[in-house]
Design an enzyme around this catalytic site. Structure first.
Site, PDB file in Angstrom:
ATOM      1  N   PRO A 123      28.696 -51.913  38.248  1.00 50.41           N
ATOM      2  CA  PRO A 123      28.784 -50.632  38.860  1.00 50.41           C
ATOM      3  C   PRO A 123      30.130 -50.456  39.561  1.00 50.41           C
ATOM      4  O   PRO A 123      30.589 -51.335  40.278  1.00 50.41           O
ATOM      5  CB  PRO A 123      27.650 -50.672  39.856  1.00 50.41           C
ATOM      6  CG  PRO A 123      26.781 -51.800  39.453  1.00 50.41           C
ATOM      7  CD  PRO A 123      27.549 -52.664  38.556  1.00 50.41           C
ATOM      8  N   GLU A 124      30.736 -49.330  39.345  1.00 55.64           N
ATOM      9  CA  GLU A 124      31.944 -48.947  40.077  1.00 55.64           C
ATOM     10  C   GLU A 124      31.509 -47.984  41.183  1.00 55.64           C
ATOM     11  O   GLU A 124      30.310 -47.796  41.386  1.00 55.64           O
ATOM     12  CB  GLU A 124      32.945 -48.282  39.120  1.00 55.64           C
ATOM     13  CG  GLU A 124      33.286 -49.165  37.936  1.00 55.64           C
ATOM     14  CD  GLU A 124      34.289 -48.567  36.970  1.00 55.64           C
ATOM     15  OE1 GLU A 124      35.107 -47.731  37.401  1.00 55.64           O
ATOM     16  OE2 GLU A 124      34.247 -48.929  35.790  1.00 55.64           O
TER      17      GLU A 124
END
Length: 288
Positions: free
Chosen positions: A2-3
């Site tokens: 996840p960014e």
DNA sequence: CACTTGACCTGTCCGC
DNA sequence: TGCGGACAGGTCAAGT
């Protein structure tokens, strides 16, 4: 992992699901991911109530009534998934994702007083979760080094350019991925914003004009805001707090679209390697 | 110092 | 079908 947009999506999901819930039990695997002592867990986690869920960069913070917080980095494959008492019925789209928990990748399980659960899953075990005094969080190494939030109102194009240019001799992609330059950009949104600004990822920072950098700043914020709106991007491992996938990948213009036409000029998107990462470009729009 | 590369893990996919 | 190698949305430590 996840960014920023995926972590923000998880945060927003958790806010609506776990606020005011009280932890009655905790279990975790012994090898990795949660190194706190049983004493600390018993004293500051079990019996505590969740007051807030915050995010800084790609790190989530679950604040507890005990004055401690669970501080979590999902890295590449981490997930934080809430499973309510009433599970989805068989055949529901989320059924296979959520009804099977806990599973082999579950590292930490929290049980709440209403019998519901929060699972921290992490297939590759790069992620971490630790229990810290809330006021100590700003002092940890990660928080000391990480750059500003790119989506905050105060983050101007001027500051973006000034910070990016600290890495003048490296590729623009490496500079975007450097968390001490700015927080939260990862491989997806680096490629997407560079495509938007028509900049080749391997361009050296010192070769970029002010006009190009202002455009990159604008594209980066637009792409990340859109991704948050769409609930993030999903490959086979990313799901949000409710076990659902995000839809940004339906809107992606370069990332993982190798072999497909560029939405702007119809040239075929190519995949290459820049800054040690798989990188997607339009060879016509983005030239060295 | 600035910058690049390898390591950390497990699962999956692709070519032989 | 089996096996080897490359690769996966991140970050550090160690190397040049």
């Amino acid at each position: 992992m996840p960014e920023l947009p995926e972590v923000e999506t998880v945060r927003r999901g958790l806010l609506g699901l776990v606020i005011d819930k009280t932890v009655t039990a905790e279990s975790h695997d012994t090898e990795k991911g949660f190194p706190n002592t049983p004493h600390d867990v018993q004293t500051f986690l079990v019996g505590a109530t969740i007051r807030d869920v915050r995010r800084r960069a790609k790190v989530l913070m679950i604040d507890l009534s005990s004055g401690y917080s669970l501080v979590i980095h999902l890295k590449m494959t981490g997930q934080l998934v809430y499973v309510g008492e009433t599970r989805f019925g068989a055949g529901h789209p989320s059924d296979s994702l959520v009804n099977a928990l806990p599973d082999a990748s579950t590292r930490v399980t929290l049980t709440f007083s209403d019998g519901t659960h929060l699972y921290f899953n992490d297939q590759r075990k790069f992620g971490w979760m630790r229990l810290l005094p809330t006021i100590e969080i700003p002092n940890i190494d990660f928080m000391q080094k990480v750059g500003p939030e790119p989506l905050s109102d105060e983050f101007t194009s001027k500051e973006f350019i000034q910070r990016i240019q600290r890495r003048k001799n490296t590729s623009i992609k490496a500079a975007l991925l450097d968390q001490s330059v700015l927080a939260g950009v990862g491989n997806i949104y680096a490629d997407e914003s560079l495509w938007g600004a028509k900049i080749h990822p391997a361009r050296r920072v010192y070769t970029l004009s002010k006009t190009e950098l202002v455009l990159l700043y604008t594209e980066l914020r637009a792409v990340m805001n859109l991704a948050i709106e769409k609930g993030g991007s999903s490959n086979h491992t990313y799901i949000n707090a409710e076990g659902k996938k995000g839809s940004y990948m339906d809107f992606a213009r370069a990332f993982r679209r190798e072999g497909q036409p560029c939405p702007r000029c119809e040239a075929t998107i190519e995949k290459l390697r820049v800054a040690g990462r798989g990188t997607h470009i339009c060879p016509v729009c983005q030239v060295l």
